[in-house]
Scaffold this active site. Structure first.
Site, short mmCIF file in Angstrom:
data_model
loop_
_atom_site.label_atom_id
_atom_site.label_comp_id
_atom_site.label_asym_id
_atom_site.label_seq_id
_atom_site.Cartn_x
_atom_site.Cartn_y
_atom_site.Cartn_z
N CYS A 1 0.72 -1.18 0.22
CA CYS A 1 0.13 -0.05 0.01
C CYS A 1 0.77 1.20 -0.01
CB CYS A 1 -1.04 0.15 1.19
SG CYS A 1 -2.34 -1.33 1.22
N HIS B 1 -9.32 3.09 -2.22
CA HIS B 1 -7.88 2.67 -2.04
C HIS B 1 -7.37 1.85 -3.11
CE1 HIS B 1 -4.36 1.58 0.05
NE2 HIS B 1 -4.98 0.72 0.94
#
Length: 395
Positions: A98, A347
């Site tokens: 991430c 996301h």
């Protein structure tokens, strides 16, 4: 303090709208998302600048495998054969989960600072919708079938290899972050994103792709409905579909040049003051931004009080609230994800860190913030990492 002529500066920054996986960008690959953003960033530079693109560095987590950045370069060249991207421009794809998009920006900045090139494009792209299915090979001669799996491991199995949702629940328990605060933070992120959409604050940074006209996830969240949502990750856990970010598709790219080039072009930008990655307990990966940001601020002689804007990748409300607690910030700090974050915008894993930098560019450079204004971008990473970058407005 005046910047070195070789200090890396971001002078252009763009992203796509972010689509929820399986919806707005469902039929677009990571290459399809990245290529038009690469072109748009270059189009934002002054005509006749004469700079050749030395490299393209993109973060990506889930596929399609291979060197996505190089494929995106070639796809962009096909879209604009007369443009500055051609077969001579290389590409590098990195995976820091991430934090990949932010890590790509920091890596590109290191190359610029070292004198390896006067223009590098960096960012990230993720298409969860089109990521290939993966399977473990069975033992040779066993006759068994391949076993599909959803993600690569974050840790060795001896450390439990927790999923990010389960780890966020554990972080919330560790730091006493209750469900009410998590839901309130998520509702506020969505409200801020809706307000930003209504005011048109995303327009200048976005490259529309394939008809999607807004960040798909943002909506008004009813607190009463949020309170009724069941635990999503662990029995009795406080993480839910309402206070966790959605799986998403999107891309974001910035252009990095040395200060001497920026000054010659007459462009404002974001100078990288410092950036680093640090590790933490792999069972509590959401804590990762805390040691990274602490060391970065200490190393650069700044405090959170010096920051005009903060962009933390909002993977889970619990992660954000652990961060605000560690730095004694209010849950509703107006500087933190002022236009909403990943909880509301989405996301797209490998791109999200770069989206944070694009947001800083809009909030500080495009908005006319004075020279010297500071912005921080940070992300938590599966396996127990935190990535952070500190940027300063230059004009």
């Amino acid at each position: 303090m005046s910047a070195s002529p070789d200090s890396p500066v971001i002078v252009a920054a763009r992203r796509t709208w972010i689509g929820t996986a399986g919806h707005g960008h469902a039929d677009l690959s990571a290459t399809d998302l990245a290529a038009p953003v690469l072109g748009a960033v270059l189009a934002d530079l002054p005509a006749g600048h004469g700079l050749g693109v030395e490299d393209v560095v993109l973060g990506n987590c889930t596929g399609p495998g291979g060197n996505l950045a190089r494929v995106a370069v070639l796809a962009a060249a096909l879209r604009d054969p007369a443009g500055p991207l051609s077969e001579r421009v290389p590409g590098l794809t990195i995976d820091r989960q991430c934090g990949s998009g932010l890590a790509a920006v920091l890596l590109a900045a290191q190359g610029v600072r070292a004198g390896d090139g006067d223009l590098v494009l960096a960012g990230g792209a993720e298409s969860a919708s089109t990521a290939p299915l993966r399977a473990h090979r069975p033992p040779r001669g066993s006759g068994a079938q391949p076993v599909p799996y959803d993600r690569a491991p974050f840790t060795p199995s001896a450390l439990g290899d927790p999923g990010m949702g389960a780890a966020a629940d554990a972080l919330a328990r560790e730091h006493g972050i209750d469900r009410e605060r998590q839901d309130a933070y998520a509702a506020r992120s969505h409200a801020r994103a809706l307000a930003a959409h209504a005011a048109g604050r995303f327009g200048a940074e976005v490259v529309p792709v394939d008809g999607l006209a807004r960040d798909e996830r943002a909506r008004r969240l009813d607190p009463a409905l949020l309170a009724r949502l069941p635990s999503a990750f662990t029995p009795g856990g406080d993480g839910t579909a309402g206070n966790a970010s959605p799986v998403s598709d999107g891309a974001a790219v910035v252009a990095v040049v040395p200060e001497r080039v920026r000054a010659g072009l007459g462009l404002p930008g974001l100078r990288l003051v410092g950036g680093l990655t640090r590790g933490c307990d792999p069972r509590l990966p959401g804590w990762g931004p805390v040691p990274a940001v602490r060391e970065l601020l200490d190393r650069t002689g700044r405090t959170t009080g010096d920051l005009a804007a903060l962009e933390l990748v909002e993977a889970f409300a619990a992660q954000v609230l652990a961060f605000t607690g560690a730095f004694s910030l209010p849950d509703d700090d107006a500087r933190l994800c002022a236009d909403g974050g990943a909880l509301a915008l989405g996301h797209p894993w490998g791109a999200s860190g770069a989206v944070s930098v694009v947001r800083l560019f809009s909030r500080l450079v495009r908005s006319g913030a004075p020279a010297g204004s500071l912005g921080l971008a940070a992300a938590a990473v599966g396996g127990g990492l935190g990535v952070a970058g500190l940027f300063e407005v230059v004009r």
